[in-house]
Design a protein around this motif. Sequence first.
Motif, mmCIF file in Angstrom:
data_model
loop_
_atom_site.group_PDB
_atom_site.id
_atom_site.type_symbol
_atom_site.label_atom_id
_atom_site.label_comp_id
_atom_site.label_asym_id
_atom_site.label_seq_id
_atom_site.Cartn_x
_atom_site.Cartn_y
_atom_site.Cartn_z
ATOM 1 N N UNK A 93 0.842 -1.200 0.000
ATOM 2 C CA UNK A 93 0.000 0.000 0.000
ATOM 3 C C UNK A 93 0.877 1.249 0.000
ATOM 4 N N UNK A 94 1.887 1.226 0.832
ATOM 5 C CA UNK A 94 2.807 2.361 0.918
ATOM 6 C C UNK A 94 3.434 2.639 -0.453
ATOM 7 N N UNK A 95 3.821 1.571 -1.116
ATOM 8 C CA UNK A 95 4.454 1.708 -2.434
ATOM 9 C C UNK A 95 3.464 2.308 -3.452
ATOM 10 N N UNK A 96 2.214 1.815 -3.428
ATOM 11 C CA UNK A 96 1.215 2.294 -4.393
ATOM 12 C C UNK A 96 0.917 3.781 -4.176
ATOM 13 N N UNK A 97 0.825 4.202 -2.910
ATOM 14 C CA UNK A 97 0.545 5.620 -2.619
ATOM 15 C C UNK A 97 1.724 6.483 -3.072
ATOM 16 N N UNK A 98 2.946 5.993 -2.801
ATOM 17 C CA UNK A 98 4.142 6.737 -3.246
ATOM 18 C C UNK A 98 4.121 6.918 -4.760
ATOM 19 N N UNK A 99 3.723 5.870 -5.481
ATOM 20 C CA UNK A 99 3.704 5.931 -6.947
ATOM 21 C C UNK A 99 2.758 7.047 -7.418
ATOM 22 N N UNK A 100 1.566 7.110 -6.826
ATOM 23 C CA UNK A 100 0.607 8.149 -7.253
ATOM 24 C C UNK A 100 1.161 9.536 -6.907
ATOM 25 N N UNK A 101 1.714 9.674 -5.719
ATOM 26 C CA UNK A 101 2.290 10.968 -5.323
ATOM 27 C C UNK A 101 3.406 11.396 -6.270
ATOM 28 N N UNK A 102 4.297 10.459 -6.602
ATOM 29 C CA UNK A 102 5.424 10.791 -7.492
ATOM 30 C C UNK A 102 4.922 11.150 -8.889
ATOM 31 N N UNK A 103 3.900 10.413 -9.348
ATOM 32 C CA UNK A 103 3.345 10.694 -10.684
ATOM 33 C C UNK A 103 2.710 12.092 -10.710
ATOM 34 N N UNK A 146 -9.336 10.035 -0.711
ATOM 35 C CA UNK A 146 -9.706 11.467 -0.622
ATOM 36 C C UNK A 146 -8.478 12.362 -0.654
ATOM 37 N N UNK A 147 -7.421 11.940 0.043
ATOM 38 C CA UNK A 147 -6.177 12.728 0.084
ATOM 39 C C UNK A 147 -5.583 12.844 -1.332
ATOM 40 N N UNK A 148 -5.535 11.711 -2.038
ATOM 41 C CA UNK A 148 -4.933 11.741 -3.389
ATOM 42 C C UNK A 148 -5.829 12.482 -4.379
#
Length: 313
Positions: free
Chosen positions: A17-27, A50-52
């Motif tokens: 999950x941490x990795x997936x959230x990081x990916x969206x943030x980086x993108x 909601x945050x993303x």
Amino acid sequence: MCKTVNLARARGMCAGVDRAIKIVNLALDKYGTDKVYVLHEVVHNKHVVEYLRKKGAHFVDSFEEISSPKDKILIFSAHGVGIETFNKAKELEFKIIDATCPVVSGIHRKMNKAGINGLDAVVIGHKGHQEVVGTVGQYIGDRNKVHVVLTPEDVAQLSIDPDNSFFATQTTLSIDETAITIQALKQKYPSIVGPKDNDTCRATQVRQNAVKQIAAVSDVVIIAGSKNSSNSNRLKEVSESQGIQAYLVDDSSQIDPMWFKDANSVGLSAGASAPEYVIEEILSFLNTLGFITVVECGDELKEKTFPLKEDLI
Ligand code: SF4
């Protein structure tokens, strides 16, 4: 009298999950807010989505919702997708970023192989859950050879080739219930091949064990997590299987103080997609109800990390 919160040490966000959230943030940082689309919820948690979304990510359930795919970034969620979905995205010329959890990708590779070898495949999991849809969709070949089951009763209805069959499981199932289904499967089809025990991931296993530990010393259990989160629902059920009433809540706004009217101790944990700040917020709320003492319970969470390849984004 001072009331207690028994807080599971092994709780909350997992490495996938941490990795997936990081990916969206980086993108979002790299491509800007008008270009980044995520197919389905990146992880099953209301607060994270909601945050993303507020940060600028667009969540869609189909490609038709996205105009001009060529200019867009498409992220596949941590639950993974099937081959056709991947190929369709390629054909539409999206720039694809795959946030599938590496544990799920490992199961996909085994499904690919089962299909290539023409084996009948059994997927133990919840029909319709994104991960199961993706895993079934990774079978290369005739999909009539893939069967989704959940219980020993489902296994009793199965009819597959006893000498050429394979099984996989959803990663977030109840370990105890899955063991019973696998036992039924192996009894009926002794030659079936599959994982040594099951495909539930380590994150699922340690969080379920921790809930058993807090349920053993608590009057009521609260699980922080969203209603559509498979692993969070399983944590609730694990507590209930120990005879302790459990409630699944996104945050303290969904807690009814009456749940604790006869309780001196509350167990608290969080599903693998729930952020830690929700736990802190629930602890503050419980404090106002007199649950002042917080005792951390169970084994340490030794979470591994899934590194991101530099060229992924
Ligand atoms: S729960 Fe397990 S399979 Fe799912 S994202 Fe986390 S580590 Fe990966």
